[in-house]
Design a protein around this motif. Structure first.
Motif, PDB file in Angstrom:
ATOM      1  N   ILE A 324      -3.557  -5.758   8.298  1.00  0.00           N
ATOM      2  CA  ILE A 324      -4.572  -4.879   7.315  1.00  0.00           C
ATOM      3  C   ILE A 324      -5.051  -4.770   7.426  1.00  0.00           C
ATOM      4  O   ILE A 324      -6.418  -4.197   7.346  1.00  0.00           O
ATOM      5  CB  ILE A 324      -4.326  -6.619   5.650  1.00  0.00           C
ATOM      6  CG1 ILE A 324      -5.212  -5.426   4.745  1.00  0.00           C
ATOM      7  CG2 ILE A 324      -4.850  -6.767   6.128  1.00  0.00           C
ATOM      8  CD1 ILE A 324      -5.031  -5.740   3.619  1.00  0.00           C
ATOM      9  N   HIS A 327      -5.221  -1.890   8.887  1.00  0.00           N
ATOM     10  CA  HIS A 327      -5.014  -0.020   8.154  1.00  0.00           C
ATOM     11  C   HIS A 327      -6.203  -0.221   7.894  1.00  0.00           C
ATOM     12  O   HIS A 327      -6.983   1.283   7.957  1.00  0.00           O
ATOM     13  CB  HIS A 327      -3.945  -0.894   7.562  1.00  0.00           C
ATOM     14  CG  HIS A 327      -2.684  -0.415   8.251  1.00  0.00           C
ATOM     15  ND1 HIS A 327      -2.211  -1.885   9.005  1.00  0.00           N
ATOM     16  CD2 HIS A 327      -1.567   0.309   7.636  1.00  0.00           C
ATOM     17  CE1 HIS A 327      -0.815  -1.210   9.570  1.00  0.00           C
ATOM     18  NE2 HIS A 327      -0.685  -0.086   8.748  1.00  0.00           N
ATOM     19  N   TYR A 328      -7.224  -1.033   7.661  1.00  0.00           N
ATOM     20  CA  TYR A 328      -8.818  -0.411   6.675  1.00  0.00           C
ATOM     21  C   TYR A 328      -9.802  -0.432   7.690  1.00  0.00           C
ATOM     22  O   TYR A 328      -9.884   0.932   7.586  1.00  0.00           O
ATOM     23  CB  TYR A 328      -9.044  -2.198   6.277  1.00  0.00           C
ATOM     24  CG  TYR A 328     -11.217  -1.830   5.791  1.00  0.00           C
ATOM     25  CD1 TYR A 328     -10.430  -1.318   4.587  1.00  0.00           C
ATOM     26  CD2 TYR A 328     -11.289  -2.793   6.055  1.00  0.00           C
ATOM     27  CE1 TYR A 328     -12.325  -0.863   3.221  1.00  0.00           C
ATOM     28  CE2 TYR A 328     -12.713  -2.307   6.241  1.00  0.00           C
ATOM     29  CZ  TYR A 328     -12.924  -1.779   4.491  1.00  0.00           C
ATOM     30  OH  TYR A 328     -14.293  -1.425   4.123  1.00  0.00           O
ATOM     31  N   VAL A 378      -3.449  -0.512   1.976  1.00  0.00           N
ATOM     32  CA  VAL A 378      -4.778  -1.725   1.423  1.00  0.00           C
ATOM     33  C   VAL A 378      -5.209  -2.491   0.714  1.00  0.00           C
ATOM     34  O   VAL A 378      -4.261  -3.839   0.326  1.00  0.00           O
ATOM     35  CB  VAL A 378      -6.183  -1.425   2.346  1.00  0.00           C
ATOM     36  CG1 VAL A 378      -6.507  -2.906   2.642  1.00  0.00           C
ATOM     37  CG2 VAL A 378      -6.019  -0.709   3.919  1.00  0.00           C
ATOM     38  N   ARG A 381      -1.775  -4.033  -0.126  1.00  0.00           N
ATOM     39  CA  ARG A 381      -1.036  -5.026   0.035  1.00  0.00           C
ATOM     40  C   ARG A 381      -2.470  -6.135  -0.006  1.00  0.00           C
ATOM     41  O   ARG A 381      -1.737  -8.271  -0.370  1.00  0.00           O
ATOM     42  CB  ARG A 381      -1.303  -4.794   1.783  1.00  0.00           C
ATOM     43  CG  ARG A 381      -0.763  -4.291   2.463  1.00  0.00           C
ATOM     44  CD  ARG A 381       0.782  -5.613   2.786  1.00  0.00           C
ATOM     45  NE  ARG A 381       0.320  -6.434   3.593  1.00  0.00           N
ATOM     46  CZ  ARG A 381       0.058  -6.396   5.042  1.00  0.00           C
ATOM     47  NH1 ARG A 381      -0.024  -5.802   5.740  1.00  0.00           N
ATOM     48  NH2 ARG A 381      -0.129  -7.892   5.580  1.00  0.00           N
ATOM     49  N   TRP A 382      -3.591  -5.885  -0.379  1.00  0.00           N
ATOM     50  CA  TRP A 382      -4.991  -7.098  -0.558  1.00  0.00           C
ATOM     51  C   TRP A 382      -4.215  -7.654  -2.099  1.00  0.00           C
ATOM     52  O   TRP A 382      -4.355  -9.268  -2.049  1.00  0.00           O
ATOM     53  CB  TRP A 382      -5.821  -6.178  -0.755  1.00  0.00           C
ATOM     54  CG  TRP A 382      -7.706  -7.281  -0.924  1.00  0.00           C
ATOM     55  CD1 TRP A 382      -7.283  -8.016  -2.390  1.00  0.00           C
ATOM     56  CD2 TRP A 382      -7.469  -8.156  -0.023  1.00  0.00           C
ATOM     57  NE1 TRP A 382      -8.917  -8.577  -2.350  1.00  0.00           N
ATOM     58  CE2 TRP A 382      -8.761  -8.877  -0.679  1.00  0.00           C
ATOM     59  CE3 TRP A 382      -7.288  -8.905   1.337  1.00  0.00           C
ATOM     60  CZ2 TRP A 382      -9.674  -9.914   0.080  1.00  0.00           C
ATOM     61  CZ3 TRP A 382      -7.742  -9.221   2.134  1.00  0.00           C
ATOM     62  CH2 TRP A 382      -9.441 -10.997   1.222  1.00  0.00           C
TER      63      TRP A 382
END
Length: 620
Positions: A324, A327-328, A378, A381-382
Motif C-alpha cells: 500500500i 501505491h500511495y 489506497v 485498502r486502508w
C-alpha cells in the motif's frame, strides 16, 4: 534429499556396530546437526506444510536432546512469526539458561515488534541484559544491537524531542564501545557516522562513511552507501546527484530491497521539486532570452526527474504489487507531476508552444487521472485494514503518526486530482481553440502573401512584355531605316560627277560662239526657225522631267515588288516583321516628299539660270 541421504548413511553405520565409542558420539552429533539443518531448511520453504514439519523436527530434537538450545530459539522465532509473542518469550526465557545473550536479544526483537507504547523500553531492557551477560566474543555484537536500538528509538515520532538526544548519546556511546572492542568493526564506525549525520554534522559524518567505504569488508554492504547518500541528500543542491549515484550503487548490491528503491525514488522526486522551484524563481527574476532559456532548462530537468521517479516506483510495484505504501507514493508523484505539466502552459503564446502545450496538458490529464485511481485504491485498502496491520504498516514506513494522518487526507487528494482534471480539460479546449485561431491567421497571412507575390509577378511580366514590345518596335524602325538607306544615292566619285555636270568647252570657234551668245525671244536661229523664249523652253524641260520621273517611279515600283517580303515574316531576332502594305505606304509618302523638294530646288535653280542669262544679255 541430501540431508535424508546423510541421515540414512549415519543410521546404517551406527546399526552395524563396527564403530568405536568416540566415532559413535561424533556420528550422533552429526546426525543431530543434519536433522536441525533440515528443519531450518523446511522452515524457510514457501508452502505451509514444510514449516509444520520443521516445528515437529524441532520438538523431537528437543525431547531427545534437552541441551540442544538452538531448538528452543527456533521454536520461539516460529511463535513470533505466528503472532504469539507470549509463547515466544517463554521459549526464549527457557533458552536463556543455556544461551542468555541470544535469548535476550531475540526477546528484545519480540518486544520491539509490539506497538503498545512499552515495547521499545522493554526491548532496550533485554538488549542491556544481553550486553551485561555477553563475554568478550559476544560483547561486540551485543553493543552494536543496543546502539542500533537506541538510534531507532531516537527517530521514532512517539519519543519526545528531549528524549531523542539522550538516545542519540547512548547510541554513540555503544557504537564507540563496540569500536573499541573490535578495531575493524565497520558497522560501529558506520553507526557513529549515522549519529553525527542525525545531529546535523554532515561533513564529519560524510568523512566517516567515506573512511568506512575504503575497507574491503564493506564492499558488499549497501548500508554504507545508503548512509552516505543520506548525508548528501541532507546537504541538498548539487549533492543530490551524488546521493542518487550512491543509492543506485546500493541497489545493485541489494536489488530486492524495497527501502533502497524508495530512497532512490525520493531523491529523484526532491530533485524534480527543486528544479521546478528554480524554474519558477527564474521566471520571476530573469528576463530576456537568457532568462527564458534558463527557465526551459529547469523545466526540462524537472520533467526528467519526475519521469525517473515514476519509473522506479512502477518497477517496485511490479515486484510488490500489494504494498500500500508503494501505491500511495506513486500517487503522490503522479499528482505533483501533473500539476507541474499544467503550470508549464501559462507561457504558451506561439504556435509551436501551443502545440507542445496540448501534448503536455494531455499527459497531465493522464497523470492526474492515474493518481486519482491510486488514491481511491489506497483509501479502500486502508479502510479494510485492521488496526494492528495499520500499526505494522506505519512502523514499516518509519513515521507512524505522519502516515496515519496522511491516510486521512487521501480523499482530499483524490478530489483535488479530479478537480485538476476538469480544469485541464478546459485548458485543453482553450489551447485547441487558440491553435485553430493561429492556424486560420497563418493561412490568411499566407494567402495574402501569395496574392501579393502574384501581383508583383504580374507587374514584372507586364513590364517585361512592354520591354519586348519596345524592342520589337525599335528593331522594326531599324529595319525601315535600312530599307530606306538602300534608295539613297550616296556621293561616290564626286569630282567625276562635277565634271560631267559642267558643260564641255567646244574645240572650234563656232561652238564657242554659240555658247557665248544665247538667242533671245523672236530671234531666228541658224536653222532659220525662230528661237523659243525662256518661258517656252522651261515648259519643255518640265515635261521632260515629269516624263523622266514617271519612268523612274515605274522602275522603282518594279524594284519594290521584287524586294517585297511576305507579310508577318520573322526577323533574325525572333520578332515578327509588320506587313508589307504599311511599309510600302510609308515609303511612298517619303518619296513624294522627296520629289516635291527636288522639284522645288530645281525650279529655283532654273529661275536663277534664266535671271543670270537676262542680266548678261542686258550688259552686252
Amino acid at each position: 534429499e541430501a540431508y535424508n541421504t546423510g541421515l540414512e548413511l549415519a543410521e546404517k553405520q551406527m546399526a552395524e556396530g563396527k564403530l568405536r565409542e568416540e566415532e559413535v558420539k561424533d556420528l550422533k552429533v552429526a546426525s543431530l546437526t543434519i536433522r536441525f539443518n533440515r528443519a531450518v531448511l523446511s522452515e524457510s520453504a514457501g508452502d505451509k506444510i514444510q514449516p509444520l514439519q520443521a516445528t515437529q523436527d524441532y520438538m523431537a530434537i528437543r525431547e531427545e536432546n534437552s541441551w540442544y538450545v538452538e531448538t528452543l530459539l527456533r521454536l520461539g522465532a516460529q511463535w513470533k512469526q505466528m503472532g504469539d509473542p507470549e509463547r515466544a518469550v517463554q521459549h526464549f526465557d527457557e533458552a536463556s539458561k543455556q544461551s542468555p545473550v541470544l535469548a535476550a536479544l531475540m526477546s528484545a526483537e519480540v518486544a520491539k515488534s509490539q506497538d503498545n507504547g512499552k515495547g521499545i523500553a522493554k526491548a532496550i531492557e533485554y538488549a542491556e541484559l544481553a550486553a551485561k551477560s555477553a563475554g568478550n566474543k559476544e560483547l561486540h555484537y551485543a553493543q552494536l544491537y543496543l546502539a542500533n536500538l537506541h538510534f531507532e528509538t531516537s527517530s521514532s515520532p512517539r519519543i519526545p524531542p528531549a528524549d531523542r538526544d539522550k538516545h542519540l548519546q547512548k547510541a554513540l556511546q555503544c557504537y564507540s564501545k563496540a569500536l573499541e572492542n573490535g578495531k575493524d568493526s565497520h558497522y560501529a564506525a558506520n553507526g557513529i557516522g549515522m549519529v553525527f549525520a542525525h545531529r546535523g554534522k554532515l561533513a564529519f559524518a560524510r568523512r566517516t562513511f567515506q573512511s568506512v567505504m575504503q575497507q574491503h569488508a564493506v564492499e558488499g554492504d549497501p548500508s554504507v552507501y545508503v548512509n552516505l547518500g543520506h548525508t548528501y541528500m541532507a546537504s541538498g543542491g548539487d549533492n543530490v546527484r551524488k546521493a542518487v549515484a550512491l543509492y543506485e550503487r546500493a541497489l545493485k548490491l541489494k536489488p530486492q530491497d524495497m527501502a533502497i528503491r524508495l530512497y532512490l525514488a525520493k531523491a529523484h522526486f526532491d530533485a524534480a521539486q527543486r528544479a521546478s522551484e528554480a524554474g519558477s524563481t527564474a521566471k520571476l527574476v530573469e528576463g530576456g532570452r537568457g532568462g527564458i532559456a534558463q527557465v526551459k532548462e529547469h523545466e526540462r530537468m524537472a520533467e526528467e526527474e519526475f519521469v525517473r521517479c515514476c519509473g522506479i516506483l512502477g518497477d517496485a510495484m511490479q515486484m510488490w504489487p500489494n504494498d500500500i505504501l508503494l501505491h500511495y507514493n506513486l500517487a503522490i508523484v503522479l499528482e505533483n507531476f501533473g500539476v507541474f505539466l499544467v503550470s508549464m502552459q501559462k507561457r504558451a503564446k506561439r504556435a509551436v508552444a501551443v502545440t507542445e502545450g496540448i501534448q503536455q496538458v494531455t499527459q497531465a490529464m493522464d497523470m492526474l487521472s492515474s493518481a486519482a485511481r491510486l488514491y481511491d485504491y489506497v483509501n479502500a485498502r486502508w479502510q479494510s485494514t485492521s488496526e494492528p496491520d495499520r500499526r505494522r504498516i506505519a512502523v514499516a514506513a518509519g513515521s507512524p503518526a505522519t502516515l496515519v494522518e496522511d491516510m486521512h487526507l487521501v480523499d482530499q487528494h483524490k478530489d483535488y486530482c479530479s478537480y485538476l482534471v476538469s480544469k485541464a480539460e478546459e485548458k485543453l479546449q482553450a489551447l485547441h481553440a487558440s491553435r485553430a485561431s493561429m492556424e486560420g491567421r497563418m493561412i490568411q497571412i499566407r494567402e495574402e502573401k501569395e496574392a501579393k507575390e502574384r501581383e508583383v509577378q504580374e507587374k514584372a511580366d507586364a513590364e517585361a512584355q512592354d520591354n519586348r514590345d519596345r524592342l520589337a518596335e525599335m528593331e522594326e524602325r531599324a529595319l525601315q531605316l535600312m530599307n530606306e538607306s538602300r534608295e539613297i544615292e550616296l556621293g561616290k566619285n564626286l569630282e567625276q560627277l562635277n565634271d560631267k555636270a559642267r558643260p564641255r568647252e567646244p574645240k572650234d570657234a563656232k561652238a564657242k560662239a554659240k555658247i557665248a551668245r544665247t538667242p533671245t525671244d523672236g530671234e531666228v536661229g541658224e536653222d532659220g526657225k525662230p528661237v523659243a523664249s525662256g518661258q517656252k523652253r522651261g515648259k519643255r524641260e518640265k515635261k521632260k522631267k515629269e516624263k523622266k520621273e514617271k519612268t523612274d517611279k515605274e522602275k522603282k515600283d518594279k524594284k519594290d515588288k521584287k524586294e517585297k517580303k511576305p507579310s508577318g515574316a520573322v526577323l533574325a531576332s525572333g520578332i515578327a516583321k509588320p506587313g508589307g502594305d504599311g511599309l510600302k505606304k510609308d515609303k511612298k509618302d517619303k518619296k513624294d516628299k522627296k520629289d516635291k523638294k527636288h522639284k522645288k530646288d530645281k525650279k529655283a535653280k532654273g529661275d536663277g539660270v534664266d535671271g543670270a542669262a537676262k542680266e548678261k544679255k542686258e550688259k552686252k
